[in-house]
Write a protein that holds these residues in place. Sequence first.
Motif, short mmCIF file in Angstrom:
data_model
loop_
_atom_site.label_atom_id
_atom_site.label_comp_id
_atom_site.label_asym_id
_atom_site.label_seq_id
_atom_site.Cartn_x
_atom_site.Cartn_y
_atom_site.Cartn_z
N ALA A 42 75.56 62.44 50.06
CA ALA A 42 76.87 62.33 49.40
C ALA A 42 76.70 61.76 48.00
O ALA A 42 77.52 62.00 47.11
CB ALA A 42 77.80 61.44 50.22
N ALA A 43 75.62 61.00 47.79
CA ALA A 43 75.33 60.50 46.43
C ALA A 43 74.77 61.64 45.60
O ALA A 43 75.24 61.90 44.49
CB ALA A 43 74.35 59.34 46.48
N GLY A 105 80.58 66.78 35.34
CA GLY A 105 80.69 66.55 36.79
C GLY A 105 82.14 66.30 37.13
O GLY A 105 83.03 66.42 36.28
N THR A 106 82.36 65.91 38.36
CA THR A 106 83.73 65.65 38.82
C THR A 106 84.40 64.59 37.96
O THR A 106 85.58 64.70 37.61
CB THR A 106 83.68 65.17 40.29
OG1 THR A 106 82.94 66.13 41.05
CG2 THR A 106 85.06 65.01 40.87
N THR A 107 83.64 63.56 37.63
CA THR A 107 84.21 62.47 36.83
C THR A 107 84.76 62.99 35.52
O THR A 107 85.90 62.67 35.13
CB THR A 107 83.11 61.41 36.55
OG1 THR A 107 82.59 60.97 37.80
CG2 THR A 107 83.65 60.24 35.76
N HIS A 135 87.98 57.98 45.33
CA HIS A 135 86.84 57.50 44.56
C HIS A 135 87.36 56.96 43.23
O HIS A 135 88.40 57.42 42.73
CB HIS A 135 85.91 58.70 44.33
CG HIS A 135 84.61 58.39 43.68
ND1 HIS A 135 84.46 58.27 42.32
CD2 HIS A 135 83.37 58.21 44.21
CE1 HIS A 135 83.19 58.03 42.03
NE2 HIS A 135 82.50 57.98 43.15
N SER A 137 86.60 57.66 40.41
CA SER A 137 86.78 58.77 39.46
C SER A 137 88.16 59.39 39.54
O SER A 137 88.56 60.11 38.62
CB SER A 137 85.78 59.89 39.74
OG SER A 137 84.50 59.45 39.54
N THR A 183 91.62 63.53 47.11
CA THR A 183 90.30 64.00 47.49
C THR A 183 90.41 64.93 48.70
O THR A 183 91.23 64.71 49.59
CB THR A 183 89.35 62.83 47.80
OG1 THR A 183 88.03 63.34 47.93
CG2 THR A 183 89.71 62.07 49.05
N LEU A 185 87.72 65.50 50.63
CA LEU A 185 86.87 64.87 51.64
C LEU A 185 86.47 63.49 51.08
O LEU A 185 85.88 63.42 50.00
CB LEU A 185 85.63 65.74 51.88
CG LEU A 185 84.83 65.57 53.16
CD1 LEU A 185 83.81 66.69 53.29
CD2 LEU A 185 84.14 64.25 53.31
N ASN A 187 84.50 60.24 50.29
CA ASN A 187 83.07 59.90 50.27
C ASN A 187 82.78 58.60 51.00
O ASN A 187 81.64 58.32 51.31
CB ASN A 187 82.57 59.77 48.82
CG ASN A 187 83.12 58.54 48.13
OD1 ASN A 187 84.31 58.25 48.23
ND2 ASN A 187 82.28 57.80 47.45
N ASP A 212 90.12 66.67 44.18
CA ASP A 212 88.77 66.20 43.93
C ASP A 212 87.89 66.81 45.02
O ASP A 212 87.94 66.38 46.18
CB ASP A 212 88.75 64.67 43.96
CG ASP A 212 87.34 64.09 43.91
OD1 ASP A 212 86.36 64.85 44.02
OD2 ASP A 212 87.23 62.86 43.76
N ALA A 214 84.53 66.89 45.01
CA ALA A 214 83.13 66.46 44.86
C ALA A 214 82.39 66.50 46.18
O ALA A 214 81.25 66.96 46.26
CB ALA A 214 83.07 65.05 44.26
N SER A 235 81.07 68.67 41.46
CA SER A 235 79.83 68.35 40.75
C SER A 235 78.69 69.24 41.24
O SER A 235 78.56 69.45 42.45
CB SER A 235 79.42 66.89 41.01
OG SER A 235 80.43 66.01 40.60
N HIS A 237 75.43 68.50 41.22
CA HIS A 237 74.27 67.82 41.83
C HIS A 237 74.46 67.55 43.32
O HIS A 237 73.48 67.36 44.03
CB HIS A 237 73.95 66.53 41.08
CG HIS A 237 75.00 65.45 41.21
ND1 HIS A 237 74.88 64.42 42.09
CD2 HIS A 237 76.18 65.28 40.58
CE1 HIS A 237 75.95 63.63 41.97
NE2 HIS A 237 76.75 64.13 41.06
N HIS A 375 80.47 52.39 47.45
CA HIS A 375 80.57 53.83 47.28
C HIS A 375 81.57 54.23 46.20
O HIS A 375 82.18 55.32 46.28
CB HIS A 375 80.88 54.53 48.62
CG HIS A 375 80.06 54.03 49.76
ND1 HIS A 375 78.68 54.13 49.77
CD2 HIS A 375 80.40 53.36 50.89
CE1 HIS A 375 78.21 53.56 50.88
NE2 HIS A 375 79.23 53.08 51.56
N CYS A 376 81.74 53.36 45.22
CA CYS A 376 82.73 53.63 44.14
C CYS A 376 84.10 53.92 44.74
O CYS A 376 84.85 54.78 44.24
CB CYS A 376 82.28 54.78 43.23
SG CYS A 376 80.69 54.50 42.47
#
Length: 419
Positions: A42-43, A105-107, A135, A137, A183, A185, A187, A212, A214, A235, A237, A375-376
């Motif tokens: 997830a990171a 990215g999502t942010t 999150h 973000s 969101t 899902l 995180n 969101d 992500a 995102s 990544h 987890h932010c």
Amino acid sequence: MSAPGRSVAATVGALDVERLRRDFPALAQEVRGRRLVYLDNAATAHKPRAVLEAVQHHYACEYSNVHRGVHWLSERATEAYEGAREKVRAFLNAPDRREIVFVRGTTEAINLVAASWGGANLRPGDEVLVTEMEHHSNIVPWQLVCERTGAVLRVAPIDDDGNLLVEEFERLCGERTRIVAVTQLSNALGTINPVRRLVEIAHAHGALALVDGAQAAPHMPVDVQALGCDFYAFSGHKLYGPTGIGVLWARRELLEAMPPYQGGGEMIRQVTFEGSTWAPPPAKFEAGTPHIVGAIGLGAAIDYVRGVGLEAIARHERELLAYADEALAEVPGLRVIGRARERAGLVSFVFDDIHPHDVGTILDHEGVAVRAGHHCAMPVMQRYGVPATARASFALYNTREDIDALVAALHRVRSMFGR
Ligand code: C6P
């Protein structure tokens, strides 16, 4: 070693995971003398060879700046970059390639919407509705634009299991709500939100809806037309693609009406010292030289996950989650945070007498990579009265053996701290 006595079916999904694992060179390495058990997806997720090779090939053979040159290499690079945009369009089932904006990215995608759309449209007293499981973000960019415009941030609560209270969300969504940002899902909890329903609620009140994605995009098929949302962010990544690349999808008429987020090269139609005019979207939102190879790598990642099949990935990870739930229940004193009706992708947990950072460090010594922290998503931690959790998050390449290794290491953590 898998545990034969458990009731979950013996084969995991329809994926040939052992074969797929060979696509990911990073998984073959040992960590601290042990097989790497990577449960921090997830990171960020590891990259298949197809992505690594696409990046390498592009730098080696087709690399140049895009949209600027008339020479052969620039044309190849532009074709590859715009080809990646088309892959993203198809991945999201978006109606139009010009609705795909490449961002970091999502942010950055959410910041773009908050600053550009929010800055132009929010007025004092208007409301932005988010959920308690967002999150940072999907909180902080809205706080920033609320400060600038006098709009107000409202928060829909969740229950003790981590389900969004949809009736509360509906009650909070009123005539002052201009946008809801949710969101798909979580995180921190793994909750899957009923996004389609939330979008309907937003639209019934004349508000726009941002999703969101992500965490959702790597774990389930996404169809922005079926969701009915106005903005979708994800995102690269986390989707087995490169870092530094992500996507904002937005309905074309919104992108056309929104002011630029950043100024610079390629986002203009005409520049004079008296003033400038803007290129049509998506160029209007892609100022400066973009992350060309990142976009191409993301295109390769999309080809890869679509080749494996998102339905199959989702099924595989659902089964891993069920297996993990059952195995974690046997670890004395371990408490799962987040038991929503619809969950995917990850499990967050705590021991009431052991700090999650200690859990994470001990697991690392066993070769098991998890994330430990807030987890932010600090408001989620506050909601459950914990400073942090440990989180194991899954990807298409994880196996029951990975979960067995996690659970065995957690038993060791437990015995080190006494029962
Ligand atoms: N969550 C995690 O370990 P970026 O960093 O821009 O790629 O993604 C931000 C983001 C936005 N929304 C959600 C739901 C997320 O999970 C994330 C990133 C990572 O959970 C890093 S904090």
